[in-house]
Write an enzyme that holds these catalytic residues in place. Structure first.
Site, PDB file in Angstrom:
ATOM      1  N   SER A 146      45.955 -26.792  57.586  1.00  0.00           N
ATOM      2  CA  SER A 146      45.947 -26.170  58.922  1.00  0.00           C
ATOM      3  C   SER A 146      47.070 -26.713  59.722  1.00  0.00           C
ATOM      4  O   SER A 146      47.934 -27.659  59.429  1.00  0.00           O
ATOM      5  CB  SER A 146      44.762 -26.979  59.753  1.00  0.00           C
ATOM      6  OG  SER A 146      44.576 -26.506  60.918  1.00  0.00           O
ATOM      7  N   TYR A 159      40.432 -34.583  63.227  1.00  0.00           N
ATOM      8  CA  TYR A 159      40.671 -33.185  62.466  1.00  0.00           C
ATOM      9  C   TYR A 159      42.142 -33.129  62.166  1.00  0.00           C
ATOM     10  O   TYR A 159      42.561 -32.911  61.023  1.00  0.00           O
ATOM     11  CB  TYR A 159      40.142 -32.057  63.035  1.00  0.00           C
ATOM     12  CG  TYR A 159      40.298 -30.608  62.320  1.00  0.00           C
ATOM     13  CD1 TYR A 159      39.264 -30.319  61.446  1.00  0.00           C
ATOM     14  CD2 TYR A 159      41.326 -29.674  62.543  1.00  0.00           C
ATOM     15  CE1 TYR A 159      39.356 -29.134  60.775  1.00  0.00           C
ATOM     16  CE2 TYR A 159      41.373 -28.553  61.950  1.00  0.00           C
ATOM     17  CZ  TYR A 159      40.894 -28.176  61.118  1.00  0.00           C
ATOM     18  OH  TYR A 159      40.775 -27.184  60.357  1.00  0.00           O
TER      19      TYR A 159
HETATM   20  N1  LIG Z   1      38.693 -21.077  60.800  1.00  0.00           N
HETATM   21  C1  LIG Z   1      40.146 -21.508  60.975  1.00  0.00           C
HETATM   22  O1  LIG Z   1      40.507 -21.242  62.215  1.00  0.00           O
HETATM   23  C2  LIG Z   1      40.664 -22.717  60.300  1.00  0.00           C
HETATM   24  C3  LIG Z   1      42.003 -22.924  60.533  1.00  0.00           C
HETATM   25  C4  LIG Z   1      42.829 -23.865  60.032  1.00  0.00           C
HETATM   26  C5  LIG Z   1      42.258 -24.660  58.666  1.00  0.00           C
HETATM   27  N2  LIG Z   1      40.808 -24.355  58.606  1.00  0.00           N
HETATM   28  C6  LIG Z   1      40.391 -24.772  57.456  1.00  0.00           C
HETATM   29  O2  LIG Z   1      39.516 -23.748  56.484  1.00  0.00           O
HETATM   30  C7  LIG Z   1      38.712 -24.411  55.599  1.00  0.00           C
HETATM   31  C8  LIG Z   1      37.301 -23.374  55.829  1.00  0.00           C
HETATM   32  O3  LIG Z   1      36.943 -23.407  56.892  1.00  0.00           O
HETATM   33  P1  LIG Z   1      35.875 -22.181  57.829  1.00  0.00           P
HETATM   34  O4  LIG Z   1      36.938 -21.751  58.964  1.00  0.00           O
HETATM   35  O5  LIG Z   1      36.013 -21.165  56.566  1.00  0.00           O
HETATM   36  O6  LIG Z   1      34.688 -22.815  58.159  1.00  0.00           O
HETATM   37  P2  LIG Z   1      33.174 -22.445  57.689  1.00  0.00           P
HETATM   38  O7  LIG Z   1      32.552 -23.510  58.495  1.00  0.00           O
HETATM   39  O8  LIG Z   1      33.065 -21.104  57.892  1.00  0.00           O
HETATM   40  O9  LIG Z   1      33.183 -22.892  56.318  1.00  0.00           O
HETATM   41  C9  LIG Z   1      33.243 -24.145  55.788  1.00  0.00           C
HETATM   42  C10 LIG Z   1      32.371 -24.399  54.773  1.00  0.00           C
HETATM   43  O10 LIG Z   1      32.609 -25.873  54.105  1.00  0.00           O
HETATM   44  C11 LIG Z   1      31.188 -26.417  53.659  1.00  0.00           C
HETATM   45  N3  LIG Z   1      31.311 -27.853  53.871  1.00  0.00           N
HETATM   46  C12 LIG Z   1      31.379 -28.488  54.902  1.00  0.00           C
HETATM   47  N4  LIG Z   1      31.175 -29.770  54.479  1.00  0.00           N
HETATM   48  C13 LIG Z   1      30.920 -29.897  53.008  1.00  0.00           C
HETATM   49  C14 LIG Z   1      30.956 -30.733  52.253  1.00  0.00           C
HETATM   50  N5  LIG Z   1      30.850 -31.954  52.646  1.00  0.00           N
HETATM   51  N6  LIG Z   1      31.048 -30.557  50.905  1.00  0.00           N
HETATM   52  C15 LIG Z   1      30.954 -29.133  50.486  1.00  0.00           C
HETATM   53  N7  LIG Z   1      31.104 -27.882  51.364  1.00  0.00           N
HETATM   54  C16 LIG Z   1      31.053 -28.520  52.705  1.00  0.00           C
HETATM   55  C17 LIG Z   1      30.435 -25.638  54.664  1.00  0.00           C
HETATM   56  O11 LIG Z   1      28.868 -25.755  54.221  1.00  0.00           O
HETATM   57  C18 LIG Z   1      30.965 -24.232  54.759  1.00  0.00           C
HETATM   58  O12 LIG Z   1      30.341 -23.409  54.008  1.00  0.00           O
HETATM   59  C19 LIG Z   1      38.352 -25.664  56.324  1.00  0.00           C
HETATM   60  O13 LIG Z   1      39.114 -26.616  55.552  1.00  0.00           O
HETATM   61  C20 LIG Z   1      38.985 -25.589  57.625  1.00  0.00           C
HETATM   62  O14 LIG Z   1      39.453 -26.930  58.265  1.00  0.00           O
HETATM   63  C21 LIG Z   1      40.042 -23.122  59.357  1.00  0.00           C
END
Ligand SMILES: NC(=O)c1ccc[n+]([C@@H]2O[C@H](COP(=O)([O-])OP(=O)(O)OC[C@H]3O[C@@H](n4cnc5c(N)ncnc54)[C@H](O)[C@@H]3O)[C@@H](O)[C@H]2O)c1
Length: 264
Positions: A146, A159
């Site tokens: 991120s 985070y």
């Molecule tokens: N959405 C954003 O703006 C953004 C920005 C930068 C980085 N990210 C990163 O992208 C990645 C995906 O996030 P997202 O936005 O799709 O979120 P999301 O919440 O839609 O999806 C995250 C998924 O991870 C799963 N998860 C959580 N804990 C877990 C565990 N212990 N074991 C296995 N699975 C687990 C959840 O069940 C969920 O399906 C993350 O690493 C997040 O930090 C997201």
């Protein structure tokens, strides 16, 4: 949006956090390029749903309930996936949690959760799969990091710390895997409107007395290119990073984020 097109027939992708948001996007894109997909998630029902979407579209997918903080569950999942598909070519260490927004009063349990899932979980996932890729002397590992791992801020501190650790882990693992022909890179999404981001937006909007739409408009305005990241921006980059064109790109962090990571 026109997308880079790569034929991944015969390849196998293993994706954590594949049941929602960005992970779901990676699963669907890999499948539509011809790869078989191992959809893993803590939320088994969500993983099943994404695997069902893939099979309904004529692709090949296996859904597994896997908590990335559980080393034994990861090892079992990797063994099970290899028994089913023979090998794994691409690993997406994508699962993550946001954790508390507060800046100072962060409970020990909240530190544990965010660091356990976001960095230890990434390392345990790679630990379970790296030996297989080393033995085959091929593979691609993609972490979802991120911009928050680079930019300091007064909120979501665990985070930010966890994602900074993912960036360093990416560079270290790249050194470990380089002699085996395996590349390791981090994709740093910008603000992407997934369930994680939308629940954060709702909470922050309420705190600031704004509607969610007002908050999102203000948030987009703070992005240098004034646009949110689309899932396609991330899947397009992933397609490139698993392609032959990227065979010597390793230890890098690439951010399809409209300039967020670069800005101060
Ligand atoms: N959405 C954003 O703006 C953004 C920005 C930068 C980085 N990210 C990163 O992208 C990645 C995906 O996030 P997202 O936005 O799709 O979120 P999301 O919440 O839609 O999806 C995250 C998924 O991870 C799963 N998860 C959580 N804990 C877990 C565990 N212990 N074991 C296995 N699975 C687990 C959840 O069940 C969920 O399906 C993350 O690493 C997040 O930090 C997201």
């Amino acid at each position: 949006m026109s997308q880079i097109s790569v034929d991944l027939t015969g390849k196998v992708a293993f994706i954590t956090g594949g049941g929602s948001g960005i992970g779901r996007g990676f699963c669907l894109q890999m499948a539509s390029s011809g790869a078989a997909v191992v959809v893993t998630d803590l939320n088994g029902q969500a993983a099943e749903g994404v695997a069902a979407e893939i099979t309904a579209a004529g692709g090949d997918a296996l859904a597994l309930t896997v908590d990335v903080t559980d080393a034994a569950a990861l090892e079992f999942a990797v063994e099970f996936a290899i028994a089913r598909f023979d090998h794994i070519d691409f690993l997406f260490a994508n699962a993550g949690v946001l954790g508390p927004a507060d800046y100072l009063d962060i409970a020990p349990a909240d530190w544990d959760l965010v660091l356990d899932v976001n960095i230890k979980g990434v390392a345990l996932t790679c630990r379970a799969l790296a030996p297989h890729m080393m033995a085959r002397r091929q593979g691609r590992i993609l972490m979802t990091a991120s911009y928050n791992g680079v930019r300091a801020g007064a909120h979501v501190i665990p985070y930010r710390v966890s994602k900074a650790a993912v960036l360093m882990y990416t560079r270290c693992l790249a050194m470990v895997m380089a002699p085996y022909g395996v590349t390791v890179n981090a994709i740093c999404p910008g603000v992407t409107l997934t369930p994680m981001q939308l629940s954060y937006a709702e909470a922050t909007a309420a705190e600031q007395g704004l509607t969610r739409e007002q908050y999102l408009a203000e948030r987009a305005g703070r992005i240098p290119m004034q646009q949110f990241t689309a899932i396609e921006d991330l899947t397009g980059l992933a397609q490139f990073l698993v392609s032959d064109s990227a065979r010597l790109i390793t230890g890098q962090a690439i951010a399809p984020d409209g300039g967020v990571m670069t800005s101060s």
